[in-house]
Write a protein that holds these residues in place. Sequence first.
Motif, PDB file in Angstrom:
ATOM      1  N   HIS A 154       0.835  -1.202   0.000  1.00 53.69           N
ATOM      2  CA  HIS A 154       0.000   0.000   0.000  1.00 53.69           C
ATOM      3  C   HIS A 154       0.869   1.251   0.000  1.00 53.69           C
ATOM      4  O   HIS A 154       2.093   1.185   0.195  1.00 53.69           O
ATOM      5  CB  HIS A 154      -0.914   0.015   1.229  1.00 53.69           C
ATOM      6  CG  HIS A 154      -0.170   0.087   2.528  1.00 53.69           C
ATOM      7  ND1 HIS A 154       0.372  -1.030   3.156  1.00 53.69           N
ATOM      8  CD2 HIS A 154       0.139   1.140   3.343  1.00 53.69           C
ATOM      9  CE1 HIS A 154       0.962  -0.673   4.276  1.00 53.69           C
ATOM     10  NE2 HIS A 154       0.848   0.636   4.415  1.00 53.69           N
ATOM     11  N   VAL A 155       0.241   2.395  -0.210  1.00 56.51           N
ATOM     12  CA  VAL A 155       0.876   3.704  -0.014  1.00 56.51           C
ATOM     13  C   VAL A 155       0.129   4.403   1.115  1.00 56.51           C
ATOM     14  O   VAL A 155      -1.047   4.130   1.357  1.00 56.51           O
ATOM     15  CB  VAL A 155       0.853   4.565  -1.300  1.00 56.51           C
ATOM     16  CG1 VAL A 155       1.616   3.874  -2.422  1.00 56.51           C
ATOM     17  CG2 VAL A 155      -0.583   4.874  -1.733  1.00 56.51           C
ATOM     18  N   ASP A 156       0.814   5.307   1.793  1.00 56.98           N
ATOM     19  CA  ASP A 156       0.184   6.040   2.893  1.00 56.98           C
ATOM     20  C   ASP A 156      -0.564   7.275   2.410  1.00 56.98           C
ATOM     21  O   ASP A 156      -1.561   7.679   3.017  1.00 56.98           O
ATOM     22  CB  ASP A 156       1.242   6.475   3.911  1.00 56.98           C
ATOM     23  CG  ASP A 156       1.814   5.297   4.688  1.00 56.98           C
ATOM     24  OD1 ASP A 156       1.135   4.256   4.784  1.00 56.98           O
ATOM     25  OD2 ASP A 156       2.946   5.432   5.211  1.00 56.98           O
ATOM     26  N   ARG A 157      -0.075   7.876   1.321  1.00 58.64           N
ATOM     27  CA  ARG A 157      -0.671   9.110   0.816  1.00 58.64           C
ATOM     28  C   ARG A 157      -0.823   9.034  -0.693  1.00 58.64           C
ATOM     29  O   ARG A 157      -0.018   8.402  -1.378  1.00 58.64           O
ATOM     30  CB  ARG A 157       0.215  10.322   1.152  1.00 58.64           C
ATOM     31  CG  ARG A 157       0.575  10.439   2.612  1.00 58.64           C
ATOM     32  CD  ARG A 157      -0.567  10.914   3.452  1.00 58.64           C
ATOM     33  NE  ARG A 157      -0.214  10.890   4.868  1.00 58.64           N
ATOM     34  CZ  ARG A 157      -1.061  11.171   5.848  1.00 58.64           C
ATOM     35  NH1 ARG A 157      -2.290  11.514   5.570  1.00 58.64           N
ATOM     36  NH2 ARG A 157      -0.668  11.102   7.109  1.00 58.64           N
ATOM     37  N   HIS A 158      -1.838   9.719  -1.198  1.00 60.43           N
ATOM     38  CA  HIS A 158      -2.047   9.794  -2.646  1.00 60.43           C
ATOM     39  C   HIS A 158      -1.699  11.173  -3.184  1.00 60.43           C
ATOM     40  O   HIS A 158      -1.955  11.473  -4.341  1.00 60.43           O
ATOM     41  CB  HIS A 158      -3.490   9.425  -2.988  1.00 60.43           C
ATOM     42  CG  HIS A 158      -3.820   7.990  -2.654  1.00 60.43           C
ATOM     43  ND1 HIS A 158      -3.380   6.935  -3.416  1.00 60.43           N
ATOM     44  CD2 HIS A 158      -4.529   7.464  -1.623  1.00 60.43           C
ATOM     45  CE1 HIS A 158      -3.813   5.803  -2.891  1.00 60.43           C
ATOM     46  NE2 HIS A 158      -4.506   6.100  -1.789  1.00 60.43           N
ATOM     47  N   ILE A 159      -1.136  11.998  -2.333  1.00 60.75           N
ATOM     48  CA  ILE A 159      -0.671  13.329  -2.746  1.00 60.75           C
ATOM     49  C   ILE A 159       0.770  13.489  -2.272  1.00 60.75           C
ATOM     50  O   ILE A 159       1.179  12.861  -1.282  1.00 60.75           O
ATOM     51  CB  ILE A 159      -1.548  14.464  -2.165  1.00 60.75           C
ATOM     52  CG1 ILE A 159      -1.583  14.379  -0.634  1.00 60.75           C
ATOM     53  CG2 ILE A 159      -2.953  14.409  -2.752  1.00 60.75           C
ATOM     54  CD1 ILE A 159      -2.323  15.526   0.023  1.00 60.75           C
ATOM     55  N   TRP A 184      11.768   3.352  -5.978  1.00 65.06           N
ATOM     56  CA  TRP A 184      11.636   3.884  -7.331  1.00 65.06           C
ATOM     57  C   TRP A 184      12.985   3.780  -8.050  1.00 65.06           C
ATOM     58  O   TRP A 184      14.039   3.910  -7.442  1.00 65.06           O
ATOM     59  CB  TRP A 184      11.236   5.361  -7.292  1.00 65.06           C
ATOM     60  CG  TRP A 184       9.952   5.627  -6.598  1.00 65.06           C
ATOM     61  CD1 TRP A 184       8.861   4.822  -6.524  1.00 65.06           C
ATOM     62  CD2 TRP A 184       9.606   6.823  -5.871  1.00 65.06           C
ATOM     63  NE1 TRP A 184       7.849   5.422  -5.799  1.00 65.06           N
ATOM     64  CE2 TRP A 184       8.286   6.651  -5.389  1.00 65.06           C
ATOM     65  CE3 TRP A 184      10.280   8.002  -5.594  1.00 65.06           C
ATOM     66  CZ2 TRP A 184       7.636   7.624  -4.638  1.00 65.06           C
ATOM     67  CZ3 TRP A 184       9.640   8.964  -4.849  1.00 65.06           C
ATOM     68  CH2 TRP A 184       8.331   8.788  -4.377  1.00 65.06           C
ATOM     69  N   ASP A 207       9.020   8.039   1.261  1.00 67.23           N
ATOM     70  CA  ASP A 207       8.003   8.951   0.755  1.00 67.23           C
ATOM     71  C   ASP A 207       6.610   8.372   0.986  1.00 67.23           C
ATOM     72  O   ASP A 207       6.403   7.162   0.894  1.00 67.23           O
ATOM     73  CB  ASP A 207       8.234   9.192  -0.743  1.00 67.23           C
ATOM     74  CG  ASP A 207       7.391  10.317  -1.291  1.00 67.23           C
ATOM     75  OD1 ASP A 207       6.196  10.067  -1.577  1.00 67.23           O
ATOM     76  OD2 ASP A 207       7.913  11.425  -1.456  1.00 67.23           O
ATOM     77  N   GLN A 209       4.161   8.359  -0.890  1.00 71.00           N
ATOM     78  CA  GLN A 209       3.605   7.746  -2.090  1.00 71.00           C
ATOM     79  C   GLN A 209       4.367   6.481  -2.509  1.00 71.00           C
ATOM     80  O   GLN A 209       4.083   5.914  -3.562  1.00 71.00           O
ATOM     81  CB  GLN A 209       3.612   8.748  -3.239  1.00 71.00           C
ATOM     82  CG  GLN A 209       2.667   9.928  -3.015  1.00 71.00           C
ATOM     83  CD  GLN A 209       2.661  10.895  -4.186  1.00 71.00           C
ATOM     84  OE1 GLN A 209       3.632  11.598  -4.460  1.00 71.00           O
ATOM     85  NE2 GLN A 209       1.556  10.919  -4.901  1.00 71.00           N
ATOM     86  N   ASN A 211       5.257   2.582  -2.404  1.00 72.90           N
ATOM     87  CA  ASN A 211       4.641   1.318  -2.029  1.00 72.90           C
ATOM     88  C   ASN A 211       5.478   0.632  -0.955  1.00 72.90           C
ATOM     89  O   ASN A 211       6.711   0.546  -1.070  1.00 72.90           O
ATOM     90  CB  ASN A 211       4.524   0.406  -3.253  1.00 72.90           C
ATOM     91  CG  ASN A 211       3.281   0.686  -4.064  1.00 72.90           C
ATOM     92  OD1 ASN A 211       2.168   0.339  -3.673  1.00 72.90           O
ATOM     93  ND2 ASN A 211       3.458   1.341  -5.207  1.00 72.90           N
TER      94      ASN A 211
END
Length: 289
Positions: A154-159, A184, A207, A209, A211
């Motif tokens: 998952h990611v913690d933030r979408h921004i 990345w 970061d 964003q 994964n």
Amino acid sequence: LKFRFLATMYRLLIVASACFGTCQSTEKPRPVLAAAVPVFDGSTPNASLFADFTKALQSSGVAVLTPGIVDHQTIQAIDVWLLQAAGGGHLLQHPVRAPEGRFHGMVLPSDANGRIARAVGKIARATGVGRRGAGLAELGVFIVRPNASAQPRHVDRHIPGFVSCQLALHDTGVQSGGLSVWPWTSRGSITRVEMAPLSAGSVVCYDGQLNHRGEGHSTSAEFRRVLYFTAAQSSTTELSEAALHPRLRCAPLRNAPLLPLQLLDSADIPPQEQNAWYSKHVCQSAFPD
């Protein structure tokens, strides 16, 4: 289940208390990480580290500091405090993915006699995530029991604009409930990299964003324990949902300005008084009665 959890935490507290100030591993685990995860020497923080660490976060989404930013005594004191507070049921819980075998608690800068504030402040300054204007978006702890399953990716933030840092409170081996990431690269995300083994005092920043996931705990080793915080680029960011103690959210409000991260590294305000400073200078000023 709750009784077994508290009993186990009590046994861990006795071991940690006996070791406090005296126990040090003769063989420290060394990170076995892919080349895609930059590792920096945490024993000599300087301007070059600040710049290189920031650049690594931007390119890979994750970077590691070896022990040295936070001193050994502070780490042990936080660990002993955490075992005692969690074992006594004194921490506020926050939801966590794959909750079976995982505890996600919210803490305050003043906890552990202000040592949490000092640890977070040192990490934020050395890594650059506490640059001027950054705010404290989350502050908490994770405890992972043996036999806990892995979280979903998952990611913690979408921004953009959020970075989380985890401080290892003890030596952590592979498959012991630690963190895995998908760094990345110029070709996109590579395969999963488990951030283990790590020595006590190691710091992993990533970061919001990126994964990642908490790994399963498939060994018979002790509970995995980590202190973490999340920095927002701007202290004026308002969060409706975050793992942030109500006393740092101007409770009962759901949205409030964030505590400036620079405050945690300030010599002007003692760590034990930072909660009160936030209440007076942020909550009462921004939301007067």
